[in-house]
Enzyme design. Structure first.
Site, PDB file in Angstrom:
ATOM      1  N   LYS A   1       1.109  -2.814   5.308  1.00 22.16           N
ATOM      2  CA  LYS A   1       0.162  -2.854   6.431  1.00 22.16           C
ATOM      3  C   LYS A   1       0.820  -2.356   7.729  1.00 22.16           C
ATOM      4  O   LYS A   1       2.018  -2.114   7.760  1.00 22.16           O
ATOM      5  CB  LYS A   1      -0.377  -4.281   6.591  1.00 22.16           C
ATOM      6  CG  LYS A   1      -1.079  -4.814   5.331  1.00 22.16           C
ATOM      7  CD  LYS A   1      -2.385  -4.086   5.019  1.00 22.16           C
ATOM      8  CE  LYS A   1      -2.885  -4.301   3.608  1.00 22.16           C
ATOM      9  NZ  LYS A   1      -3.478  -5.604   3.327  1.00 22.16           N
TER      10      LYS A   1
HETATM   11  C1  LIG Z   1      -4.149  -6.616   2.517  1.00 23.62           C
HETATM   12  C2  LIG Z   1      -5.558  -7.007   2.650  1.00 23.62           C
HETATM   13  C3  LIG Z   1      -5.973  -8.346   2.550  1.00 23.62           C
HETATM   14  C4  LIG Z   1      -5.066  -9.466   2.132  1.00 23.62           C
HETATM   15  O1  LIG Z   1      -3.922  -9.583   2.870  1.00 23.62           O
HETATM   16  P1  LIG Z   1      -2.651 -10.353   2.244  1.00 23.62           P
HETATM   17  O2  LIG Z   1      -1.729 -10.467   3.423  1.00 23.62           O
HETATM   18  O3  LIG Z   1      -2.099  -9.501   1.159  1.00 23.62           O
HETATM   19  O4  LIG Z   1      -3.110 -11.668   1.765  1.00 23.62           O
HETATM   20  C5  LIG Z   1      -7.307  -8.631   2.762  1.00 23.62           C
HETATM   21  N1  LIG Z   1      -8.202  -7.661   3.038  1.00 23.62           N
HETATM   22  C6  LIG Z   1      -7.836  -6.365   3.118  1.00 23.62           C
HETATM   23  C7  LIG Z   1      -8.876  -5.338   3.431  1.00 23.62           C
HETATM   24  C8  LIG Z   1      -6.511  -5.990   2.908  1.00 23.62           C
HETATM   25  O5  LIG Z   1      -6.165  -4.711   2.947  1.00 23.62           O
END
Ligand SMILES: *Cc1c(COP(=O)(O)O)cnc(C)c1O
Length: 374
Positions: free
Chosen positions: A180
């Site tokens: 991310k």
């Molecule tokens: C990565 C992601 C999540 C979940 O995040 P985590 O930190 O992995 O729990 C939820 N929604 C979207 C759209 C994502 O890309």
């Protein structure tokens, strides 16, 4: 191997974590509030609540909004499963809305068609890092008295006009997983301008207890009360220090992602066989993903495997959530529910994009793609 995304860890990140390791507080210490405040002010909201994943942020957000058994929550079909799963955790039912074929973003008309007397919230997902049509979603939410949540896990650094993603919904959620925009290894954040929602989410991340360990230590009291059912969703001071160090480089990283996207756009310009998803007018795209559409499922597969063989790690985001076996078996969802999401799923491929990627690598990836599809 060039992955589709990866973190960037510099000396200042390592230093920030080391300092916390040598301090008195490894978790629930001063770094939590510092990270929260810096994050809130970078977005332009009053409250940010740090939690230990993006999924926990969604769970806390839905719970704070009072979503419970029997409620319905409208989510886009084209997203990571957690957007829908967090509603299921609370006994609510995710209702899948279709997406726009050119952007992959939730389609407000499809949202309108999913609203019932049981609907409690609309969840916008800023797919690939591009803000949704918030004006239309807000109008629907206001008209039917629904909460508007932004799953902005892709979109930290993006803007809708002059307003930052994170300030466009009642609650917005972020993830700090390594792929991310910034990372704390695992981690998440929920932002809001509503102090009551923030208070509920702070309680929710700490077992539903009304004070945290540090507040009690500071006040010199042992007394606490558990006023709600909650979870241990706390983010440690080590992670908050890392997040704070990362956040200071976000603007430069977003700019670099945009530069990479422009280079790809130029390489694919005018081709009918490789079509980048459309960029909406008036928004600043954070480019968590760079997604192209291919002529069809066979071409997409061929491209995926040939890129892999030449050391390029493309990926597919996402199988429409309701087509996962769990949803089909347990919730009875079936193919055909969201035709655009299903069509896109067969065509899309996410190409590598991350701030440390070199221009040479971008060109190499683009040329490989063009060569394979021709
Ligand atoms: C990565 C992601 C999540 C979940 O995040 P985590 O930190 O992995 O729990 C939820 N929604 C979207 C759209 C994502 O890309």
């Amino acid at each position: 191997m060039i992955p589709y995304g990866r973190q960037q860890i510099d000396d200042e990140d390592v230093q920030a974590v080391l300092e916390v390791l040598h301090s008195d507080w490894l978790t629930t210490g001063p770094m939590v509030a510092r990270f929260e405040q810096a994050f809130a002010s970078s977005i332009g909201v009053s409250e940010a609540v740090a939690v230990n994943s993006g999924t926990a942020a969604l769970h806390a957000a839905y719970a704070a909004l009072g979503i419970t058994t029997g409620d319905e929550v409208i989510v886009p079909a084209l997203t990571f499963a957690a957007t829908a799963n967090a509603a299921v955790y609370l006994g609510a039912k995710p209702m899948f809305a279709d997406v726009d074929l050119h952007t992959g973003l939730i389609d407000p008309e499809s949202v309108a068609s999913r609203i019932t007397v049981r609907t409690k919230a609309i969840v916008a997902v800023d797919y690939a890092g591009q803000p949704c049509n918030y004006a239309a979603l807000r109008a629907l939410a206001d008209r039917y008295d629904l909460a508007l949540v932004a799953d902005a896990c892709h979109a930290l650094g993006a803007q809708n006009g002059k307003r930052s993603v994170g300030s466009l919904a009642d609650i917005s959620t972020f993830s700090f997983h390594p792929v991310k925009p910034i990372t704390t290894a695992e981690g998440g954040m929920a932002t809001t301008d509503n102090p009551d929602l923030a208070k509920r989410m702070r309680r929710f991340r700490n077992h539903g207890i009304d004070t945290d360990h540090r507040e009690r230590a500071t006040k010199g009291t042992w007394a606490y009360e558990m006023v709600d059912l909650g979870f241990n969703y706390r983010l440690s001071d080590l992670q908050c220090a890392l997040g704070l160090a990362q956040l200071s480089r976000l603007a430069a990283w977003t700019a670099r992602r945009q530069e990479i996207a422009q280079r790809y756009d130029a390489e694919f310009f005018g081709l009918s066989s490789v079509r980048p998803l459309r960029h909406r007018e008036g928004v600043t795209h954070a480019y968590h993903l760079y997604v192209v559409r291919l002529a069809g499922e066979n071409m997409r597969s061929t491209l995926f495997y040939k890129l892999r063989a030449s050391g390029i790690g493309a990926n597919v985001h996402y199988l429409p959530v309701y087509l996962h076996p769990y949803y089909q078996h347990v919730h009875g969802t079936q193919p055909g529910l969201c035709p655009n999401a299903e069509e896109l799923y067969r065509q899309i491929l996410s190409l590598p994009i991350f701030p440390a990627m070199s221009n040479t690598d971008v060109e190499m990836v683009a040329r490989q793609v063009v060569e394979i599809v021709h």
